[in-house]
Enzyme design. Structure first.
Site, PDB file in Angstrom:
ATOM      1  CG  ASP A  98      -9.937  13.770   9.682  1.00  0.00           C
ATOM      2  OD1 ASP A  98      -8.811  13.251   9.627  1.00  0.00           O
ATOM      3  OD2 ASP A  98     -10.962  13.255   9.196  1.00  0.00           O
ATOM      4  CG  HIS A 328     -14.272  10.290   4.130  1.00  0.00           C
ATOM      5  ND1 HIS A 328     -13.888   9.663   5.296  1.00  0.00           N
ATOM      6  CD2 HIS A 328     -13.143  10.795   3.583  1.00  0.00           C
ATOM      7  CE1 HIS A 328     -12.573   9.796   5.438  1.00  0.00           C
ATOM      8  NE2 HIS A 328     -12.100  10.491   4.420  1.00  0.00           N
TER       9      HIS A 328
HETATM   10  O1  ISL Z   1      -9.560   5.931  -0.154  1.00  0.00           O
HETATM   11  C1  ISL Z   1      -8.885   4.961  -0.191  1.00  0.00           C
HETATM   12  C2  ISL Z   1      -9.358   3.779  -0.888  1.00  0.00           C
HETATM   13  O2  ISL Z   1     -10.570   4.030  -1.496  1.00  0.00           O
HETATM   14  C3  ISL Z   1      -7.595   4.874   0.520  1.00  0.00           C
HETATM   15  O3  ISL Z   1      -6.552   4.482  -0.267  1.00  0.00           O
HETATM   16  C4  ISL Z   1      -7.312   6.201   1.194  1.00  0.00           C
HETATM   17  O4  ISL Z   1      -6.681   7.056   0.331  1.00  0.00           O
HETATM   18  C5  ISL Z   1      -6.477   5.943   2.404  1.00  0.00           C
HETATM   19  O5  ISL Z   1      -7.251   5.154   3.233  1.00  0.00           O
HETATM   20  C6  ISL Z   1      -6.140   7.227   3.140  1.00  0.00           C
HETATM   21  O6  ISL Z   1      -7.283   7.972   3.410  1.00  0.00           O
HETATM   22  C7  ISL Z   1      -7.179   9.175   4.091  1.00  0.00           C
HETATM   23  O7  ISL Z   1      -6.137  10.011   3.599  1.00  0.00           O
HETATM   24  C8  ISL Z   1      -6.297  10.511   2.278  1.00  0.00           C
HETATM   25  C9  ISL Z   1      -7.687  11.087   2.007  1.00  0.00           C
HETATM   26  O8  ISL Z   1      -7.868  11.253   0.624  1.00  0.00           O
HETATM   27  C10 ISL Z   1      -8.785  10.203   2.550  1.00  0.00           C
HETATM   28  O9  ISL Z   1     -10.030  10.812   2.365  1.00  0.00           O
HETATM   29  C11 ISL Z   1      -8.479   9.947   3.987  1.00  0.00           C
HETATM   30  O10 ISL Z   1      -9.490   9.229   4.644  1.00  0.00           O
HETATM   31  C12 ISL Z   1      -5.243  11.576   2.103  1.00  0.00           C
HETATM   32  O11 ISL Z   1      -5.342  12.511   3.142  1.00  0.00           O
END
Ligand code: ISL
Ligand code: CA
Length: 559
Positions: A98, A328
């Site tokens: 990631d 996730h």
């Molecule tokens: O999780 C979401 C909806 O349930 C989305 O709004 C999510 O925050 C968005 O897709 C971005 O996700 C990614 O960046 C975030 C992190 O919290 C997530 O786990 C990641 O997949 C910030 O880094």
């Protein structure tokens, strides 16, 4: 169409905190993953994507990074990571990391410096602004509720954080930031990484001047998104990344890109000159979403068909889809699109058939391959996700919402649904750990677990194995053209895949009902061989048959 290994592979996503704990502290770790590589090989996947394993204070479970070139203390060491890569490569598995570079942790040394003074050399690594009219610099909102700005007393200015207050946005306008990120990427690639999943990569470029946003209805967009989704310099920044880094390695790249259309995706991933191989789109994740809730989806299946078909046809021959129903951040797919009660096994297989038969690279999220389900904790104290905790606090304390109602939303939609520990066995702690885990185990581990799945030839796991093998043996699974049939049907999602005169017919009953499939007149065929299905095969008319609840059939057609 160009062939490529990253089109032919199947990717398996690991959320390391919840996968396998090797040292009995209740937290999954790298050595835990090393111990499960043979399991992943047995499943048949080719690529492992690890959610972040870098040094982090874990405000957002590793998506807040304080050192990009070291491993999170709870997960192990760089030496463990090196061993993991060796173990993977020895088994023919590739490793995708990631890459979280829209923001860092506020505990990253760059930010620690940046906040010290306005003339600190690291000041411009982040996005600082003075307040406006006694308040925040603009009206943008954070994805995790509240303003996207936080006031910092040291310099009496605000910094931008699209996510938590401990995730300040990096300033990509600053060439030094880009240089640091590119150097860090080279460092990992030279160490053995085979690709990157790029977190919210379409948010790097913010509109100059950071103007106020239109207020939103809270449905799909976060207030401010029109000023940072696919912003003015995004393709330039990613083009630079491609020239400087990506083009020098044979790697898989997938951008996580909320709120994009197929045209936006083509701009980022065009086979001819795009920066990335593919992106994760979100439109199918929004079909059933209204604010914090999931709806009952009155037109759910038709909407889903429409969205997926737009993506399948919109990218055809120009770019490449990445297909997923879980990760996730999302509820468990069998609970969301299938039936996690009586039809759990059969509907989990239906969804697997769907995801593996679309054109594009399939992504499998840990536990999906054994049909893991949502969890319903009865107190907020059992939830761990910052998004869930913030939302619960705002709804119950600021907006006066009934706590039981909000808990109900979390049961359906919380990201923690996907983050409960991997269920390895019916033994203590589901075989995940010898200690109490950092988040509670789903009580259904006694029946839903890997040990059971490996012993049962009819398990969801064995069905995934078969799908993955079929995909490897049949180029039509990978490269066949997708065409929707029966677009108006409310219960059946059916489509064909065509390659060099060969054709597959995919018929999926997304309900517990027993609808009849009737081949459209232009598709009537002489004979059909069942390639895979989630029920025992039935003799009868191949052009007209009744589907059993959540039945999936894939036929090879002969004219
Ligand atoms: O999780 C979401 C909806 O349930 C989305 O709004 C999510 O925050 C968005 O897709 C971005 O996700 C990614 O960046 C975030 C992190 O919290 C997530 O786990 C990641 O997949 C910030 O880094
Ligand atoms: Ca551990």
């Amino acid at each position: 169409m160009k062939t490529a290994w990253w089109k032919e592979c199947v990717v398996y996503q690991i959320y390391p905190r919840s996968f396998a704990d090797s040292n009995g502290d209740g937290i999954g770790d790298l050595r835990g993953i090393i111990g499960k590589l043979d399991y992943l090989k047995t499943l048949g996947v080719d690529v492992i994507w690890l959610s972040p394993v870098y040094k982090s204070p874990n405000d957002d479970n590793g998506y807040d990074i304080s050192d990009y070139q070291d491993i999170m203390t709870e997960f192990g060491t760089l030496a463990d990571w090196d061993e993991l890569v060796v173990g993977m490569h020895a088994r023919g598995l590739r490793l995708v990391m990631d890459l979280v570079v829209n923001h860092s942790s506020d505990e990253h040394p760059w930010f620690v410096e940046s906040r010290k003074s306005k003339d600190n050399p690291y000041r411009d690594y982040y996005i600082w602004r003075p307040g406006k009219d006694g308040g925040t610099p603009n009206n943008w909102k954070s994805f995790f509720t509240g303003s996207a700005w936080k006031h910092d007393p040291a310099t009496d200015e605000y910094f931008l954080h699209l996510f938590s207050t401990k995730q300040p946005d990096l300033n990509w306008e600053n060439p030094r930031v880009r240089r640091e990120v590119f150097d860090m990427m080279h460092w990992w690639l030279k160490r053995g990484v085979d690709g990157f999943r790029m977190d919210v990569i379409n948010m790097l470029s913010k509109v100059p001047g950071l103007p106020d946003a239109e207020p939103v209805d809270g449905k799909r967009h976060v207030q401010g998104s029109e000023h940072f989704i696919c912003g003015p310099r995004l393709t330039e920044f990613l083009g630079e990344m491609k020239r400087d880094v990506l083009s020098q390695y044979d790697i898989l790249t997938v951008g996580e890109t909320p709120m994009v259309s197929p045209d936006d995706a083509v701009a980022l991933t065009d086979e001819k000159d795009g920066a990335l191989n593919m992106v994760f789109q979100f439109e199918h994740m929004d079909v059933d979403r209204v604010g914090e809730r999931l709806t009952d989806r009155p037109n759910g299946l038709r909407d889903l068909k429409q969205v997926m078909t737009r993506w399948q046809k919109g990218l055809e021959g120009r770019a490449w889809n990445s297909n997923y129903l879980s990760n996730h951040d999302q509820p468990r797919q069998v609970s969301r699109y299938g039936d996690d009660g009586a039809y759990r096994v059969v509907s989990a297989k239906l969804l697997a058939t769907f995801n593996h038969l679309l054109q594009g690279t399939p992504y499998v999220y840990q536990g999906e391959e054994i049909g893991m389900t949502n969890v319903a904790f009865d107190t907020i104290a059992d939830y761990r996700d910052i998004a869930a905790l913030n939302m619960y606090r705002v709804q119950t304390q600021e907006l006066g919402q009934d706590p039981q109602v909000v808990l109900g939303w979390l049961h359906a939609k919380s990201r923690d649904n996907a983050r409960t520990p991997m269920q390895w066995s019916a033994g203590p702690q589901a075989g995940f750990s010898t200690a109490e885990p950092w988040i509670k185990i789903n009580p259904n581990y006694t029946t839903v677990n890997v040990e059971q799945a490996l012993a049962d030839p009819d398990s969801v796991f064995c069905y995934y194995q078969k799908l993955i093998q079929l995909r490897k043996a049949n180029p039509i699974f990978v490269y066949g053209t997708y065409d929707l049939i029966l677009p108006e049907h409310d219960e059946i999602y059916a489509f064909t895949r065509t390659l060099d005169g060969e054709r597959l017919l995919v018929v999926l009953n997304f309900t517990a009902k027993t609808p009849e499939f009737a081949a459209p007149t232009d598709l009537v065929y002489a004979s059909a061989e069942l390639v895979i299905g989630n029920y025992p095969a039935e003799a009868g008319d191949v052009n007209r048959f009744t589907l059993r609840p959540y039945e999936a059939r894939v036929y090879r057609l002969t004219a």
